[in-house]
Design a protein around this motif. Structure first.
Motif, PDB file in Angstrom:
ATOM      1  N   ASN A 107       0.730  -1.381   0.096  1.00  0.00           N
ATOM      2  CA  ASN A 107       0.117   0.026   0.132  1.00  0.00           C
ATOM      3  C   ASN A 107       0.817   1.268  -0.096  1.00  0.00           C
ATOM      4  O   ASN A 107       0.547   2.472   0.476  1.00  0.00           O
ATOM      5  CB  ASN A 107      -0.960   0.271   1.121  1.00  0.00           C
ATOM      6  CG  ASN A 107      -1.732  -1.107   1.025  1.00  0.00           C
ATOM      7  OD1 ASN A 107      -2.575  -1.435   0.026  1.00  0.00           O
ATOM      8  ND2 ASN A 107      -2.162  -1.700   2.097  1.00  0.00           N
ATOM      9  N   TRP A 108       2.119   1.194  -0.627  1.00  0.00           N
ATOM     10  CA  TRP A 108       2.706   2.444  -0.592  1.00  0.00           C
ATOM     11  C   TRP A 108       2.472   3.160  -1.836  1.00  0.00           C
ATOM     12  O   TRP A 108       2.539   2.484  -3.115  1.00  0.00           O
ATOM     13  CB  TRP A 108       4.147   2.000  -0.574  1.00  0.00           C
ATOM     14  CG  TRP A 108       5.026   2.045   0.654  1.00  0.00           C
ATOM     15  CD1 TRP A 108       4.362   1.362   1.853  1.00  0.00           C
ATOM     16  CD2 TRP A 108       6.293   2.231   1.044  1.00  0.00           C
ATOM     17  NE1 TRP A 108       5.238   1.354   2.917  1.00  0.00           N
ATOM     18  CE2 TRP A 108       6.418   1.830   2.524  1.00  0.00           C
ATOM     19  CE3 TRP A 108       7.311   2.806   0.375  1.00  0.00           C
ATOM     20  CZ2 TRP A 108       7.489   2.011   3.236  1.00  0.00           C
ATOM     21  CZ3 TRP A 108       8.472   2.958   1.161  1.00  0.00           C
ATOM     22  CH2 TRP A 108       8.683   2.651   2.575  1.00  0.00           C
ATOM     23  N   THR A 109       1.872   4.123  -1.927  1.00  0.00           N
ATOM     24  CA  THR A 109       1.435   5.115  -2.970  1.00  0.00           C
ATOM     25  C   THR A 109       1.943   6.389  -2.815  1.00  0.00           C
ATOM     26  O   THR A 109       2.225   7.002  -1.725  1.00  0.00           O
ATOM     27  CB  THR A 109      -0.306   5.098  -3.251  1.00  0.00           C
ATOM     28  OG1 THR A 109      -0.786   5.519  -1.816  1.00  0.00           O
ATOM     29  CG2 THR A 109      -0.481   3.633  -3.547  1.00  0.00           C
ATOM     30  N   GLY A 110       1.926   7.086  -4.150  1.00  0.00           N
ATOM     31  CA  GLY A 110       2.078   8.599  -4.021  1.00  0.00           C
ATOM     32  C   GLY A 110       3.418   9.187  -4.058  1.00  0.00           C
ATOM     33  O   GLY A 110       4.339   8.105  -4.173  1.00  0.00           O
ATOM     34  N   ASP A 111       3.757  10.235  -3.921  1.00  0.00           N
ATOM     35  CA  ASP A 111       5.246  10.694  -3.725  1.00  0.00           C
ATOM     36  C   ASP A 111       5.222  11.457  -2.272  1.00  0.00           C
ATOM     37  O   ASP A 111       4.635  11.636  -1.558  1.00  0.00           O
ATOM     38  CB  ASP A 111       5.309  12.121  -4.776  1.00  0.00           C
ATOM     39  CG  ASP A 111       5.206  11.567  -6.199  1.00  0.00           C
ATOM     40  OD1 ASP A 111       5.215  10.484  -6.421  1.00  0.00           O
ATOM     41  OD2 ASP A 111       4.820  12.673  -6.940  1.00  0.00           O
ATOM     42  N   GLY A 112       6.826  11.223  -2.042  1.00  0.00           N
ATOM     43  CA  GLY A 112       6.972  11.757  -0.739  1.00  0.00           C
ATOM     44  C   GLY A 112       8.519  11.952  -0.603  1.00  0.00           C
ATOM     45  O   GLY A 112       9.354  11.354  -1.441  1.00  0.00           O
ATOM     46  N   PRO A 113       9.011  12.722   0.417  1.00  0.00           N
ATOM     47  CA  PRO A 113      10.485  12.955   0.636  1.00  0.00           C
ATOM     48  C   PRO A 113      11.171  11.770   1.293  1.00  0.00           C
ATOM     49  O   PRO A 113      10.545  10.866   1.944  1.00  0.00           O
ATOM     50  CB  PRO A 113      10.598  14.058   1.418  1.00  0.00           C
ATOM     51  CG  PRO A 113       9.134  13.997   2.223  1.00  0.00           C
ATOM     52  CD  PRO A 113       8.228  13.363   1.388  1.00  0.00           C
ATOM     53  N   PHE A 114      12.377  11.710   0.847  1.00  0.00           N
ATOM     54  CA  PHE A 114      13.349  10.568   1.637  1.00  0.00           C
ATOM     55  C   PHE A 114      14.582  11.325   1.968  1.00  0.00           C
ATOM     56  O   PHE A 114      14.982  12.154   1.315  1.00  0.00           O
ATOM     57  CB  PHE A 114      13.463   9.419   0.571  1.00  0.00           C
ATOM     58  CG  PHE A 114      14.125   9.757  -0.472  1.00  0.00           C
ATOM     59  CD1 PHE A 114      15.662   9.341  -0.424  1.00  0.00           C
ATOM     60  CD2 PHE A 114      14.037  10.145  -1.705  1.00  0.00           C
ATOM     61  CE1 PHE A 114      16.760   9.600  -1.304  1.00  0.00           C
ATOM     62  CE2 PHE A 114      14.531  10.239  -2.573  1.00  0.00           C
ATOM     63  CZ  PHE A 114      16.240  10.072  -2.485  1.00  0.00           C
ATOM     64  N   THR A 115      15.202  10.658   2.807  1.00  0.00           N
ATOM     65  CA  THR A 115      16.624  10.846   3.283  1.00  0.00           C
ATOM     66  C   THR A 115      17.384   9.680   3.529  1.00  0.00           C
ATOM     67  O   THR A 115      16.929   9.026   4.464  1.00  0.00           O
ATOM     68  CB  THR A 115      16.549  11.878   4.383  1.00  0.00           C
ATOM     69  OG1 THR A 115      15.835  13.157   4.270  1.00  0.00           O
ATOM     70  CG2 THR A 115      18.043  12.246   4.914  1.00  0.00           C
ATOM     71  N   ASN A 116      18.279   9.538   2.883  1.00  0.00           N
ATOM     72  CA  ASN A 116      19.379   8.296   2.956  1.00  0.00           C
ATOM     73  C   ASN A 116      20.626   8.953   3.932  1.00  0.00           C
ATOM     74  O   ASN A 116      21.350   9.506   3.247  1.00  0.00           O
ATOM     75  CB  ASN A 116      19.890   7.586   1.674  1.00  0.00           C
ATOM     76  CG  ASN A 116      20.711   6.464   1.880  1.00  0.00           C
ATOM     77  OD1 ASN A 116      21.231   6.178   2.903  1.00  0.00           O
ATOM     78  ND2 ASN A 116      20.981   5.815   0.860  1.00  0.00           N
ATOM     79  N   ASN A 117      20.509   8.964   4.890  1.00  0.00           N
ATOM     80  CA  ASN A 117      21.505   9.540   5.969  1.00  0.00           C
ATOM     81  C   ASN A 117      22.295   8.482   6.551  1.00  0.00           C
ATOM     82  O   ASN A 117      22.754   8.514   7.757  1.00  0.00           O
ATOM     83  CB  ASN A 117      20.800  10.622   6.964  1.00  0.00           C
ATOM     84  CG  ASN A 117      21.807  11.428   7.796  1.00  0.00           C
ATOM     85  OD1 ASN A 117      22.963  12.012   6.877  1.00  0.00           O
ATOM     86  ND2 ASN A 117      21.528  11.838   8.990  1.00  0.00           N
ATOM     87  N   GLN A 118      22.474   7.393   5.895  1.00  0.00           N
ATOM     88  CA  GLN A 118      23.442   6.407   6.374  1.00  0.00           C
ATOM     89  C   GLN A 118      24.827   6.600   6.259  1.00  0.00           C
ATOM     90  O   GLN A 118      25.236   7.723   5.539  1.00  0.00           O
ATOM     91  CB  GLN A 118      23.106   5.066   5.654  1.00  0.00           C
ATOM     92  CG  GLN A 118      21.742   4.766   5.780  1.00  0.00           C
ATOM     93  CD  GLN A 118      21.275   3.428   5.204  1.00  0.00           C
ATOM     94  OE1 GLN A 118      21.265   2.270   5.571  1.00  0.00           O
ATOM     95  NE2 GLN A 118      20.824   3.306   3.830  1.00  0.00           N
ATOM     96  N   THR A 119      25.852   5.819   6.424  1.00  0.00           N
ATOM     97  CA  THR A 119      27.102   5.983   6.207  1.00  0.00           C
ATOM     98  C   THR A 119      27.398   6.280   4.901  1.00  0.00           C
ATOM     99  O   THR A 119      26.880   5.579   3.928  1.00  0.00           O
ATOM    100  CB  THR A 119      27.732   4.833   6.661  1.00  0.00           C
ATOM    101  OG1 THR A 119      27.686   4.245   8.088  1.00  0.00           O
ATOM    102  CG2 THR A 119      29.538   4.855   6.371  1.00  0.00           C
ATOM    103  N   PRO A 120      28.346   7.262   4.396  1.00  0.00           N
ATOM    104  CA  PRO A 120      28.490   7.531   3.105  1.00  0.00           C
ATOM    105  C   PRO A 120      28.629   6.498   2.162  1.00  0.00           C
ATOM    106  O   PRO A 120      29.548   5.541   2.558  1.00  0.00           O
ATOM    107  CB  PRO A 120      29.725   8.621   3.055  1.00  0.00           C
ATOM    108  CG  PRO A 120      29.537   9.307   4.205  1.00  0.00           C
ATOM    109  CD  PRO A 120      28.824   8.155   5.306  1.00  0.00           C
ATOM    110  N   GLY A 121      27.939   6.328   1.195  1.00  0.00           N
ATOM    111  CA  GLY A 121      28.168   5.206   0.257  1.00  0.00           C
ATOM    112  C   GLY A 121      27.433   4.361   0.331  1.00  0.00           C
ATOM    113  O   GLY A 121      27.198   3.214  -0.411  1.00  0.00           O
ATOM    114  N   THR A 122      26.635   4.118   1.307  1.00  0.00           N
ATOM    115  CA  THR A 122      25.752   2.864   1.673  1.00  0.00           C
ATOM    116  C   THR A 122      24.526   3.178   0.718  1.00  0.00           C
ATOM    117  O   THR A 122      24.090   4.125   0.586  1.00  0.00           O
ATOM    118  CB  THR A 122      25.195   2.983   3.029  1.00  0.00           C
ATOM    119  OG1 THR A 122      26.101   2.944   4.178  1.00  0.00           O
ATOM    120  CG2 THR A 122      24.166   1.826   3.290  1.00  0.00           C
TER     121      THR A 122
END
Length: 156
Positions: A107-122
């Motif tokens: 049930n994931w629909t639509g648009d939304g923000p994301f942030t990948n703030n993991q260890t650089p390069g992950t």
């Protein structure tokens, strides 16, 4: 894949203090907000174990926290994401992944923000229904994604 990379989102180290168990509050005497958030989490996370903690605003699993949109239905526009985490907003609900495993979602629909703030390069991977990679995000990256159709993801 539809990813738009806006300017880097402001990252604030914020945390919600999770209480012990779900309880009715003066603002929510019947505990309906707790039930609604839990139902939302259950509908979106497919086949994952019972949550560790449930409060009026958050459901915590081993490796993931799910936070409700602020009262009044306003979307979570400023996406704060702790270092080492992969965060996103899906249908007004914030998902904060911090455990390296595959997470099945529905049930994931639509648009939304994301942030990948993991260890650089992950590299976080988002998968189609057949298990093929739909798109990837290499840390650090922030932007807007189209969630449908995402069927599973692996933060690392």
């Amino acid at each position: 894949m539809n990813i738009v990379k806006p300017a880097v989102l402001l990252l604030a180290a914020t945390a919600l203090v999770a209480g012990g168990t779900a309880a009715a509050t003066a603002a929510d005497p019947g505990g309906t907000r707790v039930t609604s958030l839990r139902q939302t989490a259950d509908q979106i996370l497919a086949g994952h174990p019972e949550p560790l903690k449930v409060t009026a605003d958050q459901v915590r699993y081993d490796g993931l926290s799910v936070t409700a949109a602020p009262r009044g239905g306003a979307a979570l526009k400023d996406l704060a994401c702790d270092y080492g985490h992969l965060c996103m907003v899906v249908r007004g609900t914030k998902f904060d992944f911090y455990k390296c495993q595959t997470w099945n979602v529905t049930n994931w629909t639509g648009d939304g923000p994301f942030t990948n703030n993991q260890t650089p390069g992950t590299v976080a991977r988002f998968f189609n229904q057949d298990g093929s990679v739909r798109w990837t995000s290499t840390a650090y990256e922030a932007g807007t994604a189209t969630w449908d159709p995402i069927w599973s993801l692996r933060p690392c």
